[in-house]
Design a protein around this motif. Sequence first.
Motif, short mmCIF file in Angstrom:
data_model
loop_
_atom_site.label_atom_id
_atom_site.label_comp_id
_atom_site.label_asym_id
_atom_site.label_seq_id
_atom_site.Cartn_x
_atom_site.Cartn_y
_atom_site.Cartn_z
N ASN A 118 0.83 -1.21 0.00
CA ASN A 118 0.00 0.00 0.00
C ASN A 118 0.87 1.26 0.00
O ASN A 118 0.56 2.23 -0.69
CB ASN A 118 -0.94 0.01 1.20
N GLU A 119 1.95 1.23 0.79
CA GLU A 119 2.87 2.37 0.82
C GLU A 119 3.50 2.61 -0.55
O GLU A 119 3.63 3.75 -0.99
CB GLU A 119 3.97 2.13 1.86
N ILE A 120 3.89 1.54 -1.22
CA ILE A 120 4.49 1.67 -2.56
C ILE A 120 3.47 2.27 -3.53
O ILE A 120 3.80 3.19 -4.30
CB ILE A 120 5.01 0.31 -3.07
N GLU A 121 2.24 1.78 -3.50
CA GLU A 121 1.19 2.32 -4.38
C GLU A 121 1.03 3.83 -4.17
O GLU A 121 0.95 4.59 -5.13
CB GLU A 121 -0.15 1.65 -4.09
N GLN A 122 0.98 4.25 -2.91
CA GLN A 122 0.75 5.66 -2.59
C GLN A 122 1.93 6.54 -2.99
O GLN A 122 1.75 7.68 -3.39
CB GLN A 122 0.43 5.83 -1.11
N ARG A 123 3.13 6.00 -2.89
CA ARG A 123 4.31 6.79 -3.24
C ARG A 123 4.32 7.17 -4.73
O ARG A 123 4.82 8.22 -5.11
CB ARG A 123 5.57 6.00 -2.88
N TYR A 124 3.74 6.35 -5.57
CA TYR A 124 3.70 6.62 -7.01
C TYR A 124 2.37 7.23 -7.46
O TYR A 124 2.19 7.52 -8.63
CB TYR A 124 3.97 5.33 -7.80
N ALA A 125 1.44 7.43 -6.53
CA ALA A 125 0.14 7.99 -6.89
C ALA A 125 0.28 9.45 -7.34
O ALA A 125 1.20 10.16 -6.91
CB ALA A 125 -0.81 7.90 -5.70
N VAL A 126 -0.62 9.87 -8.20
CA VAL A 126 -0.65 11.25 -8.68
C VAL A 126 -2.01 11.82 -8.32
O VAL A 126 -3.05 11.28 -8.72
CB VAL A 126 -0.42 11.32 -10.21
N ASP A 127 -2.01 12.91 -7.55
CA ASP A 127 -3.25 13.54 -7.09
C ASP A 127 -4.20 12.51 -6.43
O ASP A 127 -5.40 12.53 -6.64
CB ASP A 127 -3.97 14.24 -8.24
N GLY A 128 -3.61 11.60 -5.66
CA GLY A 128 -4.39 10.61 -4.95
C GLY A 128 -4.81 9.40 -5.77
O GLY A 128 -5.42 8.46 -5.25
N ASN A 129 -4.53 9.42 -7.08
CA ASN A 129 -4.88 8.30 -7.95
C ASN A 129 -3.69 7.37 -8.13
O ASN A 129 -2.61 7.82 -8.55
CB ASN A 129 -5.33 8.80 -9.33
N ARG A 130 -3.90 6.11 -7.82
CA ARG A 130 -2.83 5.14 -7.99
C ARG A 130 -2.59 4.86 -9.48
O ARG A 130 -3.52 4.85 -10.27
CB ARG A 130 -3.19 3.82 -7.28
N ARG A 131 -1.35 4.64 -9.81
CA ARG A 131 -0.97 4.30 -11.18
C ARG A 131 -1.02 2.78 -11.39
O ARG A 131 -1.09 2.30 -12.51
CB ARG A 131 0.44 4.79 -11.52
N PHE A 132 -0.96 2.04 -10.29
CA PHE A 132 -0.98 0.58 -10.30
C PHE A 132 -1.50 0.10 -8.96
O PHE A 132 -1.56 0.86 -7.99
CB PHE A 132 0.42 0.00 -10.57
N ASN A 133 -1.89 -1.15 -8.92
CA ASN A 133 -2.37 -1.78 -7.70
C ASN A 133 -1.51 -3.01 -7.45
O ASN A 133 -1.22 -3.76 -8.38
CB ASN A 133 -3.84 -2.18 -7.88
N LEU A 134 -1.12 -3.21 -6.21
CA LEU A 134 -0.35 -4.39 -5.80
C LEU A 134 -1.16 -5.18 -4.79
O LEU A 134 -1.39 -4.70 -3.67
CB LEU A 134 0.99 -3.96 -5.17
N ASP A 135 -1.61 -6.35 -5.19
CA ASP A 135 -2.39 -7.21 -4.30
C ASP A 135 -1.55 -8.41 -3.88
O ASP A 135 -1.41 -9.37 -4.63
CB ASP A 135 -3.66 -7.71 -5.02
N PRO A 136 -0.99 -8.37 -2.65
CA PRO A 136 -0.20 -9.51 -2.20
C PRO A 136 -1.09 -10.64 -1.67
O PRO A 136 -2.19 -10.42 -1.19
CB PRO A 136 0.65 -8.92 -1.08
N GLY A 137 -0.54 -11.81 -1.78
CA GLY A 137 -1.18 -13.00 -1.23
C GLY A 137 -0.13 -14.08 -1.08
O GLY A 137 1.06 -13.83 -1.26
N TYR A 138 -0.58 -15.27 -0.75
CA TYR A 138 0.39 -16.35 -0.69
C TYR A 138 -0.19 -17.65 -1.22
O TYR A 138 -1.38 -17.88 -1.24
CB TYR A 138 0.98 -16.54 0.71
N MET A 139 0.74 -18.46 -1.69
CA MET A 139 0.45 -19.79 -2.21
C MET A 139 0.89 -20.80 -1.17
O MET A 139 2.03 -20.77 -0.69
CB MET A 139 1.25 -20.01 -3.49
#
Length: 191
Positions: A87-108
């Motif tokens: 979430n921190e990585i997403e926000q660091r690259y956001a522009v005017d509060g809009n994310r440029r990408f989404n990172l959804d972690p999970g595990y196998m």
Amino acid sequence: MGEIRIVEPVNLVIFMFSSHLDYWFDEIKPELIKHFGPIDYISKPLDFEKYTLYYNEEMGSGIFGRLISFERLIHPSMLSIIKVKTNEIEQRYAVDGNRRFNLDPGYMHHMQFVLATTKMWPHRIYIGHGIYAEPTLMYINGRWKDYDFTYPNYKEQVYKDELTNIRELYLEKRKNFLNNLSRSKKQRVRE
């Protein structure tokens, strides 16, 4: 009374999606490696927009994703901390509060695929740091089985096929981990 056992490590998987997927993946790949270790599998581009238009206003149209597997196994309890970091990585690259990408972690795990989310729902389990775990798929009788609540993209065979590829890598890593653990126990007994 059941015996408490060592929790098996799991394989970290991040689903990244964006309308400019390859550009943003190239941009943040070094950061992902820095935080989560070497990448050992990157799926082909997977259509994401066909399942929802929810993110189009924020990211634009033509959204695709990739499932990314990491070489190092993790303890499943780390999932909440990893979600906070993504979430921190997403926000660091956001522009005017809009994310440029989404990172959804999970595990196998060999029996399941679990995703992390910030949103509470009756089938989700709180795991700390404001994060919930969602059992997304289970592996039973040689195939992935989805639930009624599984996200539509993960119900599709193309996603399940990519997860099967990651599962095969995980099974080999798991086997090596368990063999090393067994050798370590035998070594301690000898000493």
